[in-house]
Scaffold this active site. Structure first.
Site, PDB file in Angstrom:
ATOM      1  N   CYS A   1       0.994  -1.226   0.137  1.00 36.16           N
ATOM      2  CA  CYS A   1      -0.245  -0.049  -0.059  1.00 36.16           C
ATOM      3  C   CYS A   1       0.763   1.329   0.025  1.00 36.16           C
ATOM      4  O   CYS A   1       1.920   1.314   0.534  1.00 36.16           O
ATOM      5  CB  CYS A   1      -0.916  -0.064   1.100  1.00 36.16           C
ATOM      6  SG  CYS A   1      -1.832  -1.354   1.575  1.00 36.16           S
TER       7      CYS A   1
HETATM    8  N1  GLN Z   1      -1.882  -5.816   5.215  1.00 37.11           N
HETATM    9  C1  GLN Z   1      -2.648  -4.927   4.739  1.00 37.11           C
HETATM   10  C2  GLN Z   1      -3.780  -5.376   3.735  1.00 37.11           C
HETATM   11  O1  GLN Z   1      -3.639  -6.489   3.340  1.00 37.11           O
HETATM   12  C3  GLN Z   1      -1.932  -3.492   4.221  1.00 37.11           C
HETATM   13  C4  GLN Z   1      -1.225  -4.146   3.042  1.00 37.11           C
HETATM   14  C5  GLN Z   1      -0.142  -2.853   2.671  1.00 37.11           C
HETATM   15  O2  GLN Z   1       0.345  -2.156   3.280  1.00 37.11           O
HETATM   16  N2  GLN Z   1       0.102  -3.257   1.471  1.00 37.11           N
HETATM   17  O3  GLN Z   1      -4.804  -4.704   3.424  1.00 37.11           O
END
Ligand code: GLN
Length: 248
Positions: free
Chosen positions: A2
């Site tokens: 993200c």
């Molecule tokens: N672990 C979280 C999710 O799956 C955030 C993922 C991220 O930061 N890529 O939504």
């Protein structure tokens, strides 16, 4: 892993934050510049939350790649706000793909985002989640690490904690329970943004009467500054301070 962004300052169009910057969230959804090994693209959903004048925040979220949404560009061109929190999502392996898993998470005046992962999910979070009210657990937005982190932060806010302490305290207890977790959090009420830097990048850009916090700079403006790991940032449109996360 993200990518997220927060803005505070004079009202601007969502378009100027999301679509116009050369390396903005649109570009970061398919070609981020700094993922630190946590995935390659951010195509598992996106969301934007903004504060209408004098009101509680409104969200637009989808479970699809940001580049494939044909509605938001038109909305973003005509929607202005002085406080915005937005994110594009790269789902952690095994976590559901659903609109409700896309940040920002919200309650009342609060918007929240998590960039990272909780190691040992879900077991590592069980002792912390067990302290939450049962009602919060059975109404969790979605079964992801980020949603549980939001429930933990929200629980502290409801108990009256200062936002900086709610974020720092949650990061500290989750790092203790799940070492190696990456916990870059963003929390705003539309006037102040609190950001933790724990495992992923964060840059800030202060202009005369505005502030931007973003996982990566969205343009080549020399004003962007990288925040070192282990810091907590508390920003308003007129000022910014940082402190060590561990000092919570
Ligand atoms: N672990 C979280 C999710 O799956 C955030 C993922 C991220 O930061 N890529 O939504």
């Amino acid at each position: 892993m993200c990518r997220h962004l927060a803005y505070l300052g004079p009202p601007v169009t969502l378009r100027s934050l999301l679509y116009d910057p050369p390396y903005g969230l649109l570009r970061q959804s398919w070609a981020p510049r700094d993922m630190r090994g946590g995935g390659t693209v951010n195509a598992d959903g996106f969301g934007v939350g903004w504060y209408p004048a004098g009101g509680e925040p409104v969200r637009y979220r989808r479970a699809q790649p940001m580049w494939s949404d044909t509605t938001l560009p038109e909305l973003a061109a005509v929607t202005t706000a002085g406080a915005v929190l937005a994110a594009v999502r790269s789902a952690t392996v095994g976590m559901p793909l659903h609109e409700t898993a896309a940040a920002p998470f919200a309650e009342g005046r609060w918007l929240f985002s998590h960039n990272g992962v909780v190691r040992g999910w879900p077991d590592a979070l069980v002792p912390l989640a067990a302290r939450l009210p049962v009602r919060d657990l059975i109404t969790l937005d979605v079964p992801t690490d980020s949603a549980v982190l939001w429930a933990l932060v929200r629980d502290r806010l409801r108990a009256g904690a200062e936002p900086a302490d709610a974020v720092a305290g949650t990061v500290a207890e989750v790092l203790a329970a799940a070492p190696g977790s990456r916990l870059n959090l963003l929390l705003t009420d539309g006037a102040t943004v609190v950001a933790s830097v724990a495992g992923h990048a964060l840059s800030v850009r202060r202009d005369r009467d505005s502030v931007l916090l973003a996982s990566e700079p969205f343009d080549d403006d020399p004003g962007w500054q990288a925040v070192p790991d282990g810091q907590l940032v508390v920003a308003t449109a007129s000022g910014l301070r940082t402190r060590a996360l561990a000092a919570a």
